[in-house]
Design a protein around this motif. Sequence first.
Motif, PDB file in Angstrom:
ATOM      1  N   ASP A   1       8.135  -0.029  37.610  1.00  0.00           N
ATOM      2  CA  ASP A   1       7.683  -1.394  37.341  1.00  0.00           C
ATOM      3  C   ASP A   1       8.742  -2.059  36.471  1.00  0.00           C
ATOM      4  N   VAL A   2       9.260  -3.194  36.941  1.00  0.00           N
ATOM      5  CA  VAL A   2      10.369  -3.865  36.255  1.00  0.00           C
ATOM      6  C   VAL A   2       9.945  -5.288  35.898  1.00  0.00           C
ATOM      7  N   PRO A   3       9.473  -5.517  34.660  1.00  0.00           N
ATOM      8  CA  PRO A   3       9.090  -6.867  34.242  1.00  0.00           C
ATOM      9  C   PRO A   3      10.306  -7.768  34.032  1.00  0.00           C
ATOM     10  N   ALA A   4      10.034  -9.055  33.881  1.00  0.00           N
ATOM     11  CA  ALA A   4      11.059 -10.060  33.592  1.00  0.00           C
ATOM     12  C   ALA A   4      10.394 -11.142  32.750  1.00  0.00           C
ATOM     13  N   GLY A   5      11.053 -12.278  32.606  1.00  0.00           N
ATOM     14  CA  GLY A   5      10.486 -13.395  31.861  1.00  0.00           C
ATOM     15  C   GLY A   5       9.642 -14.305  32.731  1.00  0.00           C
ATOM     16  N   ASP A   6       8.913 -15.169  32.069  1.00  0.00           N
ATOM     17  CA  ASP A   6       8.115 -16.207  32.719  1.00  0.00           C
ATOM     18  C   ASP A   6       7.897 -17.267  31.636  1.00  0.00           C
ATOM     19  N   ILE A   7       6.861 -18.052  31.750  1.00  0.00           N
ATOM     20  CA  ILE A   7       6.569 -19.067  30.737  1.00  0.00           C
ATOM     21  C   ILE A   7       6.422 -18.396  29.370  1.00  0.00           C
ATOM     22  N   GLY A   8       7.151 -18.893  28.368  1.00  0.00           N
ATOM     23  CA  GLY A   8       7.065 -18.360  27.013  1.00  0.00           C
ATOM     24  C   GLY A   8       7.878 -17.104  26.782  1.00  0.00           C
ATOM     25  N   VAL A   9       8.522 -16.595  27.815  1.00  0.00           N
ATOM     26  CA  VAL A   9       9.337 -15.386  27.687  1.00  0.00           C
ATOM     27  C   VAL A   9      10.723 -15.687  28.252  1.00  0.00           C
ATOM     28  N   GLY A  10      11.642 -16.000  27.356  1.00  0.00           N
ATOM     29  CA  GLY A  10      13.017 -16.281  27.734  1.00  0.00           C
ATOM     30  C   GLY A  10      13.937 -15.173  27.266  1.00  0.00           C
ATOM     31  N   GLY A  11      15.226 -15.514  27.112  1.00  0.00           N
ATOM     32  CA  GLY A  11      16.203 -14.509  26.726  1.00  0.00           C
ATOM     33  C   GLY A  11      15.915 -13.866  25.390  1.00  0.00           C
ATOM     34  N   ARG A  12      15.424 -14.640  24.427  1.00  0.00           N
ATOM     35  CA  ARG A  12      15.096 -14.090  23.112  1.00  0.00           C
ATOM     36  C   ARG A  12      14.036 -13.009  23.238  1.00  0.00           C
ATOM     37  N   GLU A  13      12.949 -13.332  23.937  1.00  0.00           N
ATOM     38  CA  GLU A  13      11.833 -12.385  24.058  1.00  0.00           C
ATOM     39  C   GLU A  13      12.235 -11.155  24.864  1.00  0.00           C
ATOM     40  N   VAL A  14      12.984 -11.354  25.963  1.00  0.00           N
ATOM     41  CA  VAL A  14      13.423 -10.211  26.771  1.00  0.00           C
ATOM     42  C   VAL A  14      14.308  -9.286  25.939  1.00  0.00           C
ATOM     43  N   GLY A  15      15.151  -9.869  25.089  1.00  0.00           N
ATOM     44  CA  GLY A  15      15.992  -9.042  24.218  1.00  0.00           C
ATOM     45  C   GLY A  15      15.179  -8.192  23.268  1.00  0.00           C
ATOM     46  N   TYR A  16      14.180  -8.790  22.635  1.00  0.00           N
ATOM     47  CA  TYR A  16      13.327  -8.027  21.712  1.00  0.00           C
ATOM     48  C   TYR A  16      12.537  -6.945  22.463  1.00  0.00           C
TER      49      TYR A  16
END
Length: 448
Positions: free
Chosen positions: A164-179
Amino acid sequence: MLDAKAYVESVKAAIQQRDPEQVEFQEAVFAVLDSLVPVLEKHPRVIQENLLERLVEPERVIEFRVPWQDDAGSFHVNRGYRVQFNSAIGPYKGGLRFHPSVNLSTVKFLGFEQTFKNSLTGLPIGGGKGGSDFDPKGKSDSEVMRFCQSFMTELARHIGPDLDVPAGDIGVGGREVGYLFGAYKRLRGYQNGVLTGKNLTFGGSLARTEATGYGLLYYTQAMLHANSDQIAGKKIKISGSGNVAIYALQKATEMGATVVTVSDSDGFVYDPAGIDDGVVRQIKEVKRGRIKEYVKEVPTAVYHPGSVWDFDVEYDIALPCATQNEIDEAQAKAMVQQHVKYICEGANMPSDEQAIAVYHENGIAYGPAKAANAGGVAVSALEMSQNSERLSWTFNEVDDRLEKIMHDIFAESEKAAEDYGLAGNYQAGANIAGFKKVAIAMIAQGLV
């Protein structure tokens, strides 16, 4: 054995009985099921194996608490979700959404749609979706980091590069993916294929940031070409001012169109001279401000509170890029009066059921989200390929592949509609084309 229509109605009734409160999920599923009747009539084995009832039930639903601490030392708890909807053609793939509106119904509808969207890309990825009712707006970087670390503490045990490989969506951009990636790495070790939408320094892909917006315009371009038309010279309304809207605006302008609106949840900006994507990026990505600030920078622009779809001005193409159900029946009828010829969806399910009926009844060419906004997940899958090969492709290599994928999605949807006597109905065509690949895989794999 039930006939096709009776079978579809029985599946819909079972969903209503099992999950009566999940309105968003029902809306998404019912729209797809109704369009599949011609397929069932031609392929009765789908009914014999009760494939639809198996398809509409997620393979796995994960719900968990997410405790976190704010900068003042107070403790909070949000709900986290991951719906692993269908893995018939590949590992679960789909974004994480952080927004107060997120609930199980929302995540299930998004996961269901993602299954068909991913199938349409032609890439080996299944459907999933997740998120939380956490709102990153107004939170400090430290608060967002602590939330993401807590969220990943639970999610990490359910995901992986081949699972399972999540990614970003609303409210989840590069900052959130990095964390999120940093937290996963500490828990499970470095596996750069476990998340997509990453920073370029640790396995991200060039063109991923632009992918959904660019892909939307490539799909729109294919639709107009099929109708002996072109984007150059057209006047376009775009809603939203996030990632999808910004890069749809940029690509539309490059193609010779004039984009006259962008919006956020408070209101919209109208500029008959054409919206400047550089100014929008500065406001939204750098300052994290509100779109009304645009008028301070551009004297030809005017700000209005409310929905951009209630603004009376003639235009040719509608590109809703904000959120689900942002366009209702009355607003769709206004589009007809404003002589709109095409609508392609950059957001997930931005048009409600009644609005879509208006499009069809009035001959507006309609590109549904599962086809038109598939560019983001397509490039996410290309990021997975680069991670597996330990390679990094150039921007132009990725962009060229994206353009081909989006043109192929339109072509396959157009052909599927024609094959089942529904020529010009790109919504039905997308549903059918996406469904057939998943159905063939499920039947071949037996009782799954």
